[in-house]
Design a protein around this motif. Sequence first.
Motif, PDB file in Angstrom:
ATOM      1  N   LYS A 175      39.216  12.113  56.292  1.00  0.00           N
ATOM      2  CA  LYS A 175      40.219  11.087  56.564  1.00  0.00           C
ATOM      3  C   LYS A 175      39.997  10.419  57.922  1.00  0.00           C
ATOM      4  CE  LYS A 175      43.870  13.196  53.755  1.00  0.00           C
ATOM      5  NZ  LYS A 175      44.082  12.052  52.842  1.00  0.00           N
ATOM      6  N   GLY A 176      38.909  10.790  58.601  1.00  0.00           N
ATOM      7  CA  GLY A 176      38.574  10.136  59.857  1.00  0.00           C
ATOM      8  C   GLY A 176      39.112  10.803  61.105  1.00  0.00           C
ATOM      9  N   ILE A 177      39.700  12.010  60.965  1.00  0.00           N
ATOM     10  CA  ILE A 177      40.220  12.720  62.127  1.00  0.00           C
ATOM     11  C   ILE A 177      39.071  13.407  62.868  1.00  0.00           C
ATOM     12  CG2 ILE A 177      41.770  14.545  62.926  1.00  0.00           C
ATOM     13  CD1 ILE A 177      43.232  12.153  61.790  1.00  0.00           C
ATOM     14  N   THR A 178      39.024  13.238  64.165  1.00  0.00           N
ATOM     15  CA  THR A 178      38.029  13.898  65.001  1.00  0.00           C
ATOM     16  C   THR A 178      38.521  15.304  65.334  1.00  0.00           C
ATOM     17  OG1 THR A 178      37.456  11.746  65.954  1.00  0.00           O
ATOM     18  CG2 THR A 178      36.689  13.699  67.133  1.00  0.00           C
ATOM     19  N   VAL A 179      37.636  16.287  65.253  1.00  0.00           N
ATOM     20  CA  VAL A 179      38.049  17.688  65.403  1.00  0.00           C
ATOM     21  C   VAL A 179      37.166  18.407  66.414  1.00  0.00           C
ATOM     22  CG1 VAL A 179      38.290  19.921  64.232  1.00  0.00           C
ATOM     23  CG2 VAL A 179      38.941  17.814  63.039  1.00  0.00           C
ATOM     24  N   LEU A 180      37.802  19.124  67.346  1.00  0.00           N
ATOM     25  CA  LEU A 180      37.124  20.108  68.186  1.00  0.00           C
ATOM     26  C   LEU A 180      37.583  21.469  67.695  1.00  0.00           C
ATOM     27  CD1 LEU A 180      35.304  20.913  70.542  1.00  0.00           C
ATOM     28  CD2 LEU A 180      37.294  20.734  72.046  1.00  0.00           C
ATOM     29  N   LEU A 181      36.667  22.236  67.133  1.00  0.00           N
ATOM     30  CA  LEU A 181      36.984  23.489  66.483  1.00  0.00           C
ATOM     31  C   LEU A 181      36.460  24.645  67.331  1.00  0.00           C
ATOM     32  CD1 LEU A 181      38.137  24.740  63.855  1.00  0.00           C
ATOM     33  CD2 LEU A 181      35.871  24.434  62.831  1.00  0.00           C
ATOM     34  N   VAL A 182      37.377  25.424  67.891  1.00  0.00           N
ATOM     35  CA  VAL A 182      37.022  26.554  68.740  1.00  0.00           C
ATOM     36  C   VAL A 182      37.143  27.823  67.897  1.00  0.00           C
ATOM     37  CG1 VAL A 182      37.635  27.855  70.810  1.00  0.00           C
ATOM     38  CG2 VAL A 182      37.780  25.354  70.803  1.00  0.00           C
ATOM     39  N   GLU A 183      36.027  28.525  67.698  1.00  0.00           N
ATOM     40  CA  GLU A 183      36.007  29.592  66.700  1.00  0.00           C
ATOM     41  C   GLU A 183      35.088  30.742  67.068  1.00  0.00           C
ATOM     42  OE1 GLU A 183      36.871  30.949  63.839  1.00  0.00           O
ATOM     43  OE2 GLU A 183      38.517  29.593  63.349  1.00  0.00           O
ATOM     44  N   GLN A 184      35.405  31.927  66.504  1.00  0.00           N
ATOM     45  CA  GLN A 184      34.492  33.059  66.520  1.00  0.00           C
ATOM     46  C   GLN A 184      33.800  33.244  65.171  1.00  0.00           C
ATOM     47  OE1 GLN A 184      35.530  36.782  68.702  1.00  0.00           O
ATOM     48  NE2 GLN A 184      37.564  35.876  68.845  1.00  0.00           N
ATOM     49  N   ASN A 185      34.352  32.599  64.141  1.00  0.00           N
ATOM     50  CA  ASN A 185      33.749  32.668  62.810  1.00  0.00           C
ATOM     51  C   ASN A 185      32.564  31.709  62.773  1.00  0.00           C
ATOM     52  OD1 ASN A 185      33.096  32.422  60.049  1.00  0.00           O
ATOM     53  ND2 ASN A 185      35.204  32.845  59.435  1.00  0.00           N
TER      54      ASN A 185
END
Length: 236
Positions: free
Chosen positions: A185-195
């Motif tokens: 849908k065009g949303i910019t994402v910063l994904l902080v993860e251990q997976n």
Amino acid sequence: MALLEVEKVNVSYGNVQVLWDVSLKVDEGKIVALLGANGAGKSTLLNTLTGMLKPTSGTVTFAGERIDDLPSDKIIEKGIAYLPEGGRLFPDMTIRENLEMGAYPASLWKDRKADLERIYEIFPILGERKTQLSRTMSGGERQMLAMGRAMMSNPKMCFFDELSYGLSPKMAQEVFGVVKQLHAKGITVLLVEQNVHQTLEIADYAYVIENGRIVLEGEGKALLADDYVKQAYLGI
């Protein structure tokens, strides 16, 4: 075009330095991952990006404007949504009431009904159970509610901190599927993860942070095949 740019950011807690010359960028419309173990500096960086901590040096720019000297509420108003680890829902509020808390600023409140319908389209289960108390939901459902609350501000960009924490593999897969849906849908994402594995499967680009320093970066699929990542994070 970079929507978020972090340039040589240093952060300290008193006399103890935690982040060292951290630089990264997130291009508009992309999913970018920040990977690292507990204590690597991931949450400290997120707290800095959202104004809860101030860098001792360096700059943070969002949509071409410096935001590292702004308070948290002003940063959120610029179009950033932040979902902290664990979601931090209001357990004795209904699903709808929790979602409405995401539209709490006066500038957003007037559009909350339309925004609720938009969230119910993304998460149909929330619309079906909107009068249910959030404390009666499963872990995966609560995480979806937290994501929906973050989306109520109609943000340009979302910061998601440890979305898969505490979830079963099946529910984690569903949550990552929602991230892909938001990306579409065009949303910019910063994904902080251990997976690491599932995150690199969906990330356009990724950074690895260790001991407060960025030690590796590259396209998501490329890092998934990187020997160091395999050994240090995937146990291969």
